[in-house]
Motif scaffolding. Sequence first.
Motif: not given
Length: 121
Positions: A6-30
């Motif tokens: 679960e930790r491994h998959w959640s870290q991958e999801e964290f990376i995927d979400r962060a890559r969807t926004v530009a630097p300086g922008e906010e994103f939500d996760l869990e």
Amino acid sequence: MSSVEERHWSQEEFIDRARTVAPGEEFDLEGRTYRRRHYPAVRDDDSEGQRRLHATDPETGAHVDLLRAEVRAFWTWAVVNTFFYTGVRVEELREITQTALSTLRLSDSGETVLLLQIVPS
């Protein structure tokens, strides 16, 4: 699913979400909001810049190096699964290299089987 998986998959999801926004922008996760860090001195075409992906929790100021956290989660998952499926001891695990892997082709079915050779300590 195990907690390390679960930790491994959640870290991958964290990376995927962060890559969807530009630097300086906010994103939500869990249910939490993070801001992707901006590195003004790094050009987009810089290979070093491609290895940087950081996020900050604006409420707490906690900083996360996402790529390093994902690598750590992957290796934790790999070690736990190696212990589980092989029964090796820690000192044997530390001696495993890629030369310990070999393949065997079964004569009757032609199937290729991956073998792990562990040198006893």
